[in-house]
Design a protein around this motif. Structure first.
Motif, short mmCIF file in Angstrom:
data_model
loop_
_atom_site.label_atom_id
_atom_site.label_comp_id
_atom_site.label_asym_id
_atom_site.label_seq_id
_atom_site.Cartn_x
_atom_site.Cartn_y
_atom_site.Cartn_z
N GLU A 31 30.83 36.69 39.28
CA GLU A 31 30.63 37.46 37.95
C GLU A 31 31.62 38.66 38.01
O GLU A 31 31.39 39.36 39.13
CB GLU A 31 29.36 37.80 37.59
CG GLU A 31 28.40 36.55 37.30
CD GLU A 31 28.51 35.90 35.99
OE1 GLU A 31 28.73 36.81 34.99
OE2 GLU A 31 28.34 34.67 35.84
N VAL A 32 32.05 39.37 36.98
CA VAL A 32 32.79 40.63 37.27
C VAL A 32 32.55 41.46 35.80
O VAL A 32 32.57 40.82 34.76
CB VAL A 32 34.18 40.63 37.73
CG1 VAL A 32 35.22 39.67 36.61
CG2 VAL A 32 34.89 41.88 37.90
N PHE A 38 35.42 36.58 29.47
CA PHE A 38 36.57 35.60 29.77
C PHE A 38 36.44 34.66 31.13
O PHE A 38 35.81 35.49 32.05
CB PHE A 38 37.91 36.10 29.74
CG PHE A 38 38.54 36.58 28.38
CD1 PHE A 38 38.89 35.47 27.31
CD2 PHE A 38 38.41 37.93 28.13
CE1 PHE A 38 39.53 36.05 26.15
CE2 PHE A 38 38.96 38.44 26.85
CZ PHE A 38 39.29 37.29 25.96
N PHE A 39 36.86 33.51 31.20
CA PHE A 39 37.02 32.92 32.44
C PHE A 39 38.47 32.63 32.84
O PHE A 39 39.19 32.37 32.09
CB PHE A 39 36.26 31.27 32.43
CG PHE A 39 34.71 31.73 32.51
CD1 PHE A 39 33.93 31.27 33.62
CD2 PHE A 39 34.21 31.80 31.31
CE1 PHE A 39 32.60 31.58 33.65
CE2 PHE A 39 32.69 31.67 31.07
CZ PHE A 39 31.92 31.45 32.38
N VAL A 40 38.88 33.00 34.18
CA VAL A 40 40.23 32.71 34.62
C VAL A 40 39.99 31.85 35.66
O VAL A 40 39.29 31.70 36.63
CB VAL A 40 40.79 34.07 35.23
CG1 VAL A 40 39.99 34.74 36.22
CG2 VAL A 40 42.06 34.09 35.44
N ALA A 74 36.79 32.80 38.22
CA ALA A 74 36.03 34.00 38.19
C ALA A 74 35.77 34.46 36.51
O ALA A 74 36.45 34.02 35.85
CB ALA A 74 36.64 35.27 38.77
N HIS A 75 34.56 35.00 36.42
CA HIS A 75 34.04 35.09 35.10
C HIS A 75 34.15 36.70 34.85
O HIS A 75 33.63 37.32 35.66
CB HIS A 75 32.64 34.77 35.12
CG HIS A 75 31.93 34.75 33.51
ND1 HIS A 75 30.69 34.62 33.34
CD2 HIS A 75 32.63 35.13 32.41
CE1 HIS A 75 30.35 34.65 32.08
NE2 HIS A 75 31.66 35.13 31.48
N GLY A 76 34.76 37.07 33.94
CA GLY A 76 34.93 38.68 33.52
C GLY A 76 34.15 38.78 32.39
O GLY A 76 34.26 38.28 31.25
N ALA A 103 39.06 40.35 36.78
CA ALA A 103 38.70 39.06 37.17
C ALA A 103 39.62 38.30 37.79
O ALA A 103 39.05 37.37 38.87
CB ALA A 103 38.43 38.29 35.55
N LEU A 104 40.87 38.40 37.77
CA LEU A 104 41.75 37.71 38.85
C LEU A 104 41.48 38.17 40.16
O LEU A 104 41.47 37.40 41.21
CB LEU A 104 43.35 38.05 38.29
CG LEU A 104 44.34 37.55 39.15
CD1 LEU A 104 44.54 35.95 39.04
CD2 LEU A 104 45.83 38.61 38.98
N GLU A 105 41.44 39.61 40.24
CA GLU A 105 41.09 40.32 41.50
C GLU A 105 39.81 39.48 42.28
O GLU A 105 39.98 39.08 43.34
CB GLU A 105 41.01 41.44 41.39
CG GLU A 105 40.64 42.65 42.45
CD GLU A 105 40.43 43.97 41.92
OE1 GLU A 105 39.58 44.31 41.12
OE2 GLU A 105 41.18 45.02 42.41
N SER A 106 38.86 39.38 41.33
CA SER A 106 37.64 38.81 42.06
C SER A 106 38.05 37.35 42.14
O SER A 106 37.43 36.75 43.13
CB SER A 106 36.52 38.86 40.79
OG SER A 106 35.34 38.03 41.10
N ALA A 107 38.59 36.39 41.63
CA ALA A 107 38.64 35.34 41.57
C ALA A 107 39.61 34.95 42.96
O ALA A 107 39.26 33.97 43.78
CB ALA A 107 39.59 34.34 40.46
#
Lengths: 151, 409
Positions: A147-148, A42-44, A31-33, A134-138
């Motif tokens: 995107e978050v 950041f990307f995770v 995901a992209h935060g 971002a982790l949550e979104s991923a």
């Protein structure tokens, strides 16, 4: 001075030499935060095996708080089960937004509790929270490039 | 370099907010490009109006209402003199620069431009002078183009000229860039635009408090500014537009106060400028704006320019000496705005740490994301000065930055 509580040695050193600062070519989720106001970006990348975070990495740029938060998060959740990670996320958000964080929460977070100093800086809360969001979104979906934003 | 006149230290005393401490340190306010502090004269003028004279304008038959209306209309004359408009009918009260630009984007570009017509803006504009044009272009099939700037932040005039054609219908440009401080050669921009028949809007948000503006000399078609960046209150701003344009443009908002007669099926509108002022206006803010302009005129824009040029020179010299500090935007012709980055230290961290020392600067993209993209930075730290800042403020900023660097060493 409160500043010392915010910019602790651990945070400064993780900012300077972040852990897991890399792309995972074999990730199962990413995901992209973004935090548009201050430019944290950041990307995770997460590799889930069974019910565990088998590997995790992040890349991007941002302030010391957001980068150190990302570094420490990746460091401490690697190898943990998704249930535990979910609990850690909720405790982390609680620790940076609420005055009286429960003992159970402190225990769950362990060293990650050190971000509680961010509470005194309301505009910086979203810097610390960005990578967790971002982790949550991923983890919420298998799809790539979600995107978050914490704005 | 000469040291600052004592004058500037004395002027700080007129601003109550600047007398306080922040985190136990005297407040050093260096975010004047975002908004300026208010002198006692502005606060008093608004308070006394609320206490002694408050009644709405253009309605009541009672004496208080007459007095309000008279003051409200008199300020229009004062504003018109302040920017040397030809007539007070060319002064429209709006909420601020953003509303002024949206008004023109809708009632001028949205109304008169045809598919294929071109709008030019610089690539470092504030979002307020960027997004309205980009979106009206999307809605109406217009072509939205950006004029490049060079590495030091100056408008590329050669590129600009080559972009101009009979298709160009509107050029929108900031007088002074809020992100970098560049003073654009707006008079020349207007002249070249007019040579192909295009109209020009100048975003004056960053200029009116810092330099003498003469809209007739510039020959611009539209000029927009905000009261709150001019020592005045929030919620009031001005759109200047040439009379024939205002007369041709349809109203932007509809309602009370902007009509002549209203029937069941038809409405005729009030003459300019009231045609553009629907609803009960922010007339107490107009009183505040008037006091702000009077205060500025008492000091004199020439004196203000001299004080701020001196502050810019001193701050540029002192900041340039800090290892790892890079100033973004070093145009020859600059207002007292310094955007900078520090090696390996994010602007947000700089802002938070300086705040602890009582120093208020801006950190972020300054509502100019395309400008950040142009200079390949995610954000900058920005110190922007007003005449009430002093050399001692600059010294505190410099030692604050040294403390930031030390913390991250």
């Amino acid at each position: 001075m409160n500043l010392k509580r915010l910019y602790q040695e651990t945070i400064l050193s993780h900012n300077k030499s972040p852990k897991n600062f890399r792309v995972l070519d074999d990730c199962t989720h990413e995901a992209h935060g973004k935090n548009p106001l201050c430019g944290d970006d950041f990307f995770v990348y997460v590799k889930v095996e069974g019910n565990k975070i088998a590997d995790i990495g992040f890349q991007g740029q941002g302030c010391a708080i957001s980068k150190a938060s990302a570094s420490l998060m990746t460091h401490y959740i690697k190898g943990k089960s998704l249930d535990v990670v979910e609990k850690m996320k909720n405790c982390f958000i609680e620790s940076i937004t609420q005055e009286d964080c429960s003992d159970e929460c402190k225990e769950t977070l362990g060293p990650l509790f050190l971000f509680e100093g961010v509470r005194d800086y309301p505009v910086r809360v979203k810097c610390a929270a960005l990578i967790w969001r971002a982790l949550e979104s991923a983890l919420s979906t298998e799809s790539i490039n979600k995107e978050v934003s914490t704005e | 370099m000469t040291s600052l006149p004592l004058y500037s230290t004395e002027l700080k005393k007129d601003f109550p907010v600047l007398q306080q401490t922040m985190n136990g340190k005297p407040l050093i306010y260096l975010d004047n490009a975002a908004t300026t502090q208010k002198p006692q004269a502005v606060i008093d003028a608004m308070t006394s109006f609320y206490q002694d004279s408050y009644a709405t304008v253009h309605r009541g038959v009672y004496r208080l209402g007459h007095e309000s209306t008279a003051i409200y209309d008199a300020v229009r004359k004062q504003v018109s003199r302040f920017i040397n408009a030809d007539s007070e009918k060319e002064i429209v009260y709006v909420k601020g620069t953003t509303e002024a630009i949206n008004l023109v984007a809708n009632s001028f570009a949205g109304e008169f431009l045809q598919a294929g017509d071109e709008i030019l803006v610089s690539e470092i504009e504030h979002h307020a002078n960027f997004v309205p044009w980009q979106q009206v272009a999307k809605r109406n099939g217009l072509v939205f183009r950006t004029i490049p700037v060079n590495d030091v932040g100056e408008l590329d005039m050669t590129a600009y000229e080559s972009m101009l054609s009979p298709k160009t219908k509107l050029v929108a440009i900031g007088h002074v860039s809020n992100a970098l401080g560049t003073i654009h050669p707006v008079k020349e921009v207007v002249k070249k635009a007019h040579s192909v028949g295009a109209k020009v809007l100048i975003d004056g948000a960053q200029s009116v408090a810092h330099m003498k503006v003469d809209v007739q000399d510039l020959d611009c078609d539209f000029y927009a500014f905000s009261g709150h960046k001019l020592l005045g209150p929030t919620g009031i701003g001005v759109l200047y537009a040439k009379k024939e344009l205002l007369e041709a443009m349809p109203p932007y908002m509809l309602g009370g106060d902007m009509i002549e007669t209203v029937g069941l099926t038809e409405t005729t509108f009030a003459p300019i400028p009231e045609k553009f002022e629907a609803g009960t206006p922010a007339f107490v803010e107009v009183i505040g704006l008037s006091a702000a302009i009077s205060y500025i005129e008492k000091i004199g824009l020439e004196a203000i320019e001299a004080i701020e040029a001196n502050l810019l020179a001193i701050a540029t010299e002192k900041l340039s000496k800090i290892d790892g500090l890079k100033i973004i935007g070093t145009a020859k012709n600059k207002a007292a705005v310094i955007s900078f980055v520090l090696d390996n230290i994010h602007p947000h961290d700089i802002g938070t740490i300086l705040d602890e020392y009582g120093i208020a600067i801006r950190a972020g993209h300054h509502c100019a994301q395309p400008a950040m993209t142009r200079y390949c930075v995610p954000a900058t730290a920005r110190a922007s000065f007003s005449f009430y800042n002093t050399e001692s403020d600059i010294d505190k900023l410099v030692s604050g930055i040294h403390a930031v660097v030390e913390m991250f060493a």
